[in-house]
Motif scaffolding. Structure first.
Motif, PDB file in Angstrom:
ATOM      1  N   ILE A 178      -4.268  -2.289  -8.967  1.00 13.36           N
ATOM      2  CA  ILE A 178      -4.068  -3.383  -8.009  1.00 13.36           C
ATOM      3  C   ILE A 178      -3.960  -2.828  -6.595  1.00 13.36           C
ATOM      4  CG2 ILE A 178      -2.470  -5.190  -7.254  1.00 13.36           C
ATOM      5  CD1 ILE A 178      -4.027  -5.964  -9.743  1.00 13.36           C
ATOM      6  N   GLN A 179      -3.211  -1.768  -6.448  1.00 16.30           N
ATOM      7  CA  GLN A 179      -3.033  -1.148  -5.131  1.00 16.30           C
ATOM      8  C   GLN A 179      -4.373  -0.696  -4.557  1.00 16.30           C
ATOM      9  OE1 GLN A 179      -0.828   2.646  -4.887  1.00 16.30           O
ATOM     10  NE2 GLN A 179       0.605   1.568  -3.517  1.00 16.30           N
ATOM     11  N   GLN A 180      -5.216  -0.137  -5.390  1.00 17.35           N
ATOM     12  CA  GLN A 180      -6.527   0.314  -4.937  1.00 17.35           C
ATOM     13  C   GLN A 180      -7.411  -0.868  -4.530  1.00 17.35           C
ATOM     14  OE1 GLN A 180      -7.793   2.660  -8.305  1.00 17.35           O
ATOM     15  NE2 GLN A 180      -6.590   4.467  -7.678  1.00 17.35           N
ATOM     16  N   ARG A 181      -7.288  -1.987  -5.255  1.00 18.77           N
ATOM     17  CA  ARG A 181      -8.051  -3.198  -4.879  1.00 18.77           C
ATOM     18  C   ARG A 181      -7.639  -3.700  -3.502  1.00 18.77           C
ATOM     19  NH1 ARG A 181      -7.557  -7.489  -9.611  1.00 18.77           N
ATOM     20  NH2 ARG A 181      -8.692  -8.739  -8.056  1.00 18.77           N
ATOM     21  N   LEU A 230       4.372  -5.562  -6.827  1.00 17.33           N
ATOM     22  CA  LEU A 230       4.539  -6.409  -8.007  1.00 17.33           C
ATOM     23  C   LEU A 230       4.094  -7.836  -7.704  1.00 17.33           C
ATOM     24  CD1 LEU A 230       5.877  -6.770 -10.914  1.00 17.33           C
ATOM     25  CD2 LEU A 230       7.915  -7.477  -9.657  1.00 17.33           C
ATOM     26  N   ALA A 231       4.543  -8.373  -6.578  1.00 17.51           N
ATOM     27  CA  ALA A 231       4.210  -9.747  -6.219  1.00 17.51           C
ATOM     28  C   ALA A 231       2.721  -9.914  -5.914  1.00 17.51           C
ATOM     29  CB  ALA A 231       5.043 -10.182  -5.014  1.00 17.51           C
ATOM     30  N   VAL A 232       2.126  -8.938  -5.243  1.00 15.05           N
ATOM     31  CA  VAL A 232       0.687  -9.017  -4.947  1.00 15.05           C
ATOM     32  C   VAL A 232      -0.121  -9.008  -6.243  1.00 15.05           C
ATOM     33  CG1 VAL A 232      -1.261  -7.793  -3.911  1.00 15.05           C
ATOM     34  CG2 VAL A 232       0.885  -8.010  -2.644  1.00 15.05           C
ATOM     35  N   ALA A 233       0.274  -8.187  -7.192  1.00 14.92           N
ATOM     36  CA  ALA A 233      -0.428  -8.148  -8.480  1.00 14.92           C
ATOM     37  C   ALA A 233      -0.395  -9.512  -9.153  1.00 14.92           C
ATOM     38  CB  ALA A 233       0.207  -7.089  -9.384  1.00 14.92           C
ATOM     39  N   HIS A 234       0.759 -10.155  -9.129  1.00 17.50           N
ATOM     40  CA  HIS A 234       0.898 -11.449  -9.794  1.00 17.50           C
ATOM     41  C   HIS A 234       0.260 -12.570  -8.984  1.00 17.50           C
ATOM     42  CE1 HIS A 234       4.484  -9.693 -12.233  1.00 17.50           C
ATOM     43  NE2 HIS A 234       3.307  -9.294 -12.680  1.00 17.50           N
ATOM     44  N   TYR A 235       0.170 -12.385  -7.671  1.00 17.83           N
ATOM     45  CA  TYR A 235      -0.607 -13.297  -6.827  1.00 17.83           C
ATOM     46  C   TYR A 235      -2.045 -13.364  -7.353  1.00 17.83           C
ATOM     47  CZ  TYR A 235      -2.794 -14.992  -2.422  1.00 17.83           C
ATOM     48  OH  TYR A 235      -3.516 -15.690  -1.475  1.00 17.83           O
ATOM     49  N   LEU A 236      -2.622 -12.208  -7.592  1.00  9.58           N
ATOM     50  CA  LEU A 236      -4.006 -12.151  -8.065  1.00  9.58           C
ATOM     51  C   LEU A 236      -4.136 -12.686  -9.492  1.00  9.58           C
ATOM     52  CD1 LEU A 236      -4.942  -8.636  -6.622  1.00  9.58           C
ATOM     53  CD2 LEU A 236      -5.570 -10.875  -5.693  1.00  9.58           C
ATOM     54  N   GLU A 237      -3.142 -12.381 -10.331  1.00  9.67           N
ATOM     55  CA  GLU A 237      -3.182 -12.907 -11.697  1.00  9.67           C
ATOM     56  C   GLU A 237      -3.071 -14.421 -11.706  1.00  9.67           C
ATOM     57  OE1 GLU A 237      -1.579 -11.289 -15.097  1.00  9.67           O
ATOM     58  OE2 GLU A 237      -1.261  -9.270 -14.308  1.00  9.67           O
ATOM     59  N   ALA A 238      -2.251 -14.965 -10.828  1.00 11.64           N
ATOM     60  CA  ALA A 238      -2.074 -16.415 -10.776  1.00 11.64           C
ATOM     61  C   ALA A 238      -3.371 -17.121 -10.407  1.00 11.64           C
ATOM     62  CB  ALA A 238      -0.972 -16.776  -9.777  1.00 11.64           C
ATOM     63  N   LEU A 239      -4.183 -16.488  -9.555  1.00 12.53           N
ATOM     64  CA  LEU A 239      -5.482 -17.078  -9.211  1.00 12.53           C
ATOM     65  C   LEU A 239      -6.325 -17.305 -10.460  1.00 12.53           C
ATOM     66  CD1 LEU A 239      -6.532 -15.059  -6.016  1.00 12.53           C
ATOM     67  CD2 LEU A 239      -6.004 -17.501  -6.119  1.00 12.53           C
ATOM     68  N   GLU A 240      -6.362 -16.309 -11.328  1.00 15.29           N
ATOM     69  CA  GLU A 240      -7.161 -16.415 -12.543  1.00 15.29           C
ATOM     70  C   GLU A 240      -6.537 -17.372 -13.545  1.00 15.29           C
ATOM     71  OE1 GLU A 240     -10.176 -15.144 -13.036  1.00 15.29           O
ATOM     72  OE2 GLU A 240     -10.076 -14.448 -10.961  1.00 15.29           O
ATOM     73  N   TRP A 241      -5.215 -17.271 -13.704  1.00 12.62           N
ATOM     74  CA  TRP A 241      -4.550 -18.098 -14.721  1.00 12.62           C
ATOM     75  C   TRP A 241      -4.687 -19.593 -14.423  1.00 12.62           C
ATOM     76  CZ3 TRP A 241      -0.645 -21.647 -13.990  1.00 12.62           C
ATOM     77  CH2 TRP A 241      -0.182 -22.254 -15.160  1.00 12.62           C
ATOM     78  N   GLN A 242      -4.389 -20.004 -13.190  1.00 12.37           N
ATOM     79  CA  GLN A 242      -4.390 -21.435 -12.877  1.00 12.37           C
ATOM     80  C   GLN A 242      -5.790 -22.032 -13.006  1.00 12.37           C
ATOM     81  OE1 GLN A 242      -5.751 -23.093 -10.020  1.00 12.37           O
ATOM     82  NE2 GLN A 242      -6.640 -21.217  -9.154  1.00 12.37           N
ATOM     83  N   LYS A 243      -6.797 -21.240 -12.721  1.00  9.45           N
ATOM     84  CA  LYS A 243      -8.183 -21.725 -12.831  1.00  9.45           C
ATOM     85  C   LYS A 243      -8.519 -22.089 -14.276  1.00  9.45           C
ATOM     86  CE  LYS A 243     -11.387 -18.642 -12.761  1.00  9.45           C
ATOM     87  NZ  LYS A 243     -12.316 -17.553 -12.338  1.00  9.45           N
ATOM     88  N   ASP A 244      -8.016 -21.300 -15.211  1.00  5.79           N
ATOM     89  CA  ASP A 244      -8.278 -21.562 -16.626  1.00  5.79           C
ATOM     90  C   ASP A 244      -7.377 -22.666 -17.161  1.00  5.79           C
ATOM     91  OD1 ASP A 244      -9.667 -20.765 -19.104  1.00  5.79           O
ATOM     92  OD2 ASP A 244      -7.675 -20.189 -19.773  1.00  5.79           O
ATOM     93  N   LEU A 265       0.819  -1.216   0.000  1.00  9.06           N
ATOM     94  CA  LEU A 265       0.000   0.000   0.000  1.00  9.06           C
ATOM     95  C   LEU A 265       0.854   1.268   0.000  1.00  9.06           C
ATOM     96  CD1 LEU A 265      -2.785  -1.063   2.538  1.00  9.06           C
ATOM     97  CD2 LEU A 265      -2.845  -1.133   0.041  1.00  9.06           C
ATOM     98  N   LYS A 266       2.129   1.134   0.373  1.00  8.06           N
ATOM     99  CA  LYS A 266       3.029   2.284   0.421  1.00  8.06           C
ATOM    100  C   LYS A 266       3.813   2.464  -0.881  1.00  8.06           C
ATOM    101  CE  LYS A 266       3.806   1.313   5.338  1.00  8.06           C
ATOM    102  NZ  LYS A 266       4.839   0.957   6.357  1.00  8.06           N
ATOM    103  N   ALA A 267       3.607   1.550  -1.832  1.00 10.56           N
ATOM    104  CA  ALA A 267       4.422   1.552  -3.048  1.00 10.56           C
ATOM    105  C   ALA A 267       4.060   2.691  -3.987  1.00 10.56           C
ATOM    106  CB  ALA A 267       4.272   0.221  -3.767  1.00 10.56           C
ATOM    107  N   ASP A 268       5.036   3.098  -4.771  1.00 13.68           N
ATOM    108  CA  ASP A 268       4.817   4.034  -5.869  1.00 13.68           C
ATOM    109  C   ASP A 268       4.565   3.188  -7.123  1.00 13.68           C
ATOM    110  OD1 ASP A 268       5.000   5.727  -8.043  1.00 13.68           O
ATOM    111  OD2 ASP A 268       6.728   6.825  -7.286  1.00 13.68           O
TER     112      ASP A 268
END
Length: 570
Positions: free
Chosen positions: A150-153, A185-199, A122-125
């Motif tokens: 992603i940060q806003q989510r 960066l890692a949190v964004a890809h955490y969320l992307e991985a949820l969607e990718w692996q499901k498909d 949440l502190k990231a630029d």
């Protein structure tokens, strides 16, 4: 000295308890206990061997394909049934897809939060995160606008007070070292991985009918028909095209997200390239034959044993050298508990002798786990991605050599860093990349066979029990995502007389043996620094690096339904 208890260890499959002795801020001793028992091997006794795989894949709700595969191989081995090339390819596609998906899920959803501080994101630029992302990968989602979204989510989740999957983290722990921008960066890809692996795992539905617990395995081959003359042919050009899309998505995700993320995070935690080593002995049954399943020389992942970190020698694997001990396990053996038994004559006779709940500590001088203690030629072994990569590297397997050397060059490191907590993470990523690319080759083979009229996928030989010998024994192996998996079956009178499964987590999480030798988890935790005993993040890092699956190993629950406090220190 203080005794720390983590029960249950979360972000794993199943129920694991770790007790660790702390001395001077470090772990001086540790004990690993599987706290549940189910006894699937007992359930299999008396059943038709041809249906064993249906029951065996219920050993776990996640590792379903791997148990089905080891089970059919065990029966095929016992009855000397060769399978057609197409059956081998379909099985490899399903098992390979399982490996890639499982490794991605482990890194992002089971293990990343040991290294990534979500609150810090949440502190990231977002602009700086974008710059980092574009410097390590050409992945198309890398703009400042994307990361700001992603940060806003994440902020919306935090502001809601309902943290959901982020609720139990040790946010702000001093062992978190990533800057806010890398955390984002890692949190964004955490969320992307949820969607990718499901498909991506739709591969199992296309080739197996459903996921989990696919229905297309068959002793002698597969039910996945390629024959266009059959009314319900499963594999056709349309399905091949869909599989092509899914395989391409795997290569893109692993190449452009997973591998770059590992390389971005690892330099901030270089101390962990010298922590969590453990046994130094590595076992791989080998798997994924290019031709003959009976010829280990054709395996993608070589078969072998490396002892004492000696990469100059790869020892042959003799299945007769495997034994399981119950000296410190809640089982009993006919003839006494001090001697190990080979799985082909193994016994599953539960006998709980531990403390009655509620209790503070296990009776670690006696029996303390529902896991047995597997040994190879009397030695404790580590199995899993690290073991496969070590054995493959020492064997000179070209794909593994090239991938490992490439990663080590980028890290400016030598192969010795593999023997560590971070080494397991690197090995798993390397393996995911190798497998993601190998899937394409198998799919091309399958497509070519279909085009040339090679559509046989099942061998009916000895399907009739009247053709079976009076008795037979078989061994089915598979290099599952978590390591070397073995199923042993004894057939007598056309039914299963005895069935034993020795799973990867039993090898790694098992307790001490008769001689007091530690299992892989117990050995790997020695010397681990613990900054805050109330938040033992460092212990979780090493345990999670093995990707525990206790559901595969054991199942029982306290009759009183006791819930443990996480963690407690005495």
């Amino acid at each position: 000295m203080a005794r720390l208890v983590i029960d249950p260890v979360t972000r794993i499959e199943g129920h694991l308890r770790i007790e660790a002795q702390l001395d001077g801020g470090k772990v001086s001793d540790a004990w690993s206990s599987g706290t549940m028992f189910r006894g699937m091997e007992i359930i299999l006794e008396g059943r038709d061997p041809r249906e064993a795989w249906i029951w065996a894949q219920r050993i776990c709700g996640v590792c379903t394909v791997v148990h089905a595969l080891a089970s059919v191989r065990a029966v095929e081995n016992a009855l000397a049934i060769p399978i057609p090339e197409n059956a081998r390819i379909v099985r490899d596609l399903m098992a390979g897809a399982q490996m890639v998906q499982d490794h991605v899920i482990h890194f992002y959803h089971l293990h990343a939060l040991d290294w990534v501080d979500v609150a810090s994101a949440l502190k990231a630029d977002p602009a700086k995160t974008s710059a980092i992302a574009q410097s390590i990968s050409d992945y198309d989602r890398s703009s400042a606008t994307y990361f700001r979204g992603i940060q806003q989510r994440v902020k919306a989740v935090v502001d809601s007070g309902q943290l959901s999957l982020f609720a139990s983290g040790y946010w702000g722990h001093p062992a978190y070292l990533l800057p806010p921008e890398v955390n984002l960066l890692a949190v964004a890809h955490y969320l992307e991985a949820l969607e990718w692996q499901k498909d991506f795992i739709r591969i199992h539905a296309l080739l197996g009918g459903k996921n989990p617990h696919p229905q297309s395995f068959l002793v002698g081959g597969m039910t996945t028909s390629l024959d266009p003359n059959e009314p319900f042919a499963v594999i056709n050009p349309i399905v091949i095209d869909k599989l092509q899309d899914l395989v391409k998505s795997a290569k893109k995700f692993v190449d452009q997200i997973y591998i770059p993320d590992v390389l971005a995070i690892a330099p901030y935690y270089k101390d962990w390239f010298s922590r969590g080593e453990g046994l130094g002995n590595f076992l791989s049954y080998g798997d994924y034959a290019s031709d003959n399943l009976e010829d280990p020389k054709t395996f993608l992942f070589p078969r072998g044993v490396v002892l004492n970190r000696d990469l100059s020698t790869v020892h042959a694997v003799e299945p007769a050298g495997i034994s399981e001990f119950v000296t410190h396990s809640w089982y009993e053996y006919s003839g006494g508990d001090e001697n190990g038994k080979h799985p082909s004559v193994g016994e599953t006779k539960p006998k709980y002798t531990g403390p009655k709940p509620p209790y503070d500590f296990l009776e670690v001088d006696r029996k303390y786990s529902w896991l047995k203690a597997p040994r190879y030629q009397g030695k404790a072994m580590e199995v899993g991605p690290l073991a496969r990569v070590v054995v493959g590297y020492a064997s000179g397997q070209p794909d593994i050599r090239a991938a490992v050397d490439g990663v080590l060059t980028k890290l400016n490191a030598t192969p010795t860093v593999l023997y560590s907590t971070l080494g397991r993470i690197a090995a798993r990523a390397i393996e995911a990349q190798i497998m993601a690319h190998r899937l394409q080759g198998w799919l091309d083979q399958l497509s070519s066979n279909l085009d040339h009229g090679n559509v046989t996928v099942f061998n009916p030989i000895r399907w009739d029990p009247a053709t079976w010998p009076k008795s037979a024994r078989g061994f089915g192996w598979h290099e599952a995502p978590r390591g070397s998996l073995g199923h042993w079956v004894e057939i007598e009178g056309k039914s299963i007389k005895n069935y034993q499964a020795v799973v990867p987590t039993t090898w790694n999480a098992g307790p001490r043996d008769t001689q007091g030798n530690r299992g892989a988890y117990e050995a790997a935790l020695a010397g681990t620094p613990v900054a805050d005993p109330a938040r033992p993040l460092e212990i979780l890092r090493t345990v999670h690096s093995f990707d525990p699956c206790l559901a595969c190993a054991v199942h029982v629950i306290d009759a009183q339904g006791r819930k443990y406090t996480l963690p407690m220190v005495r």
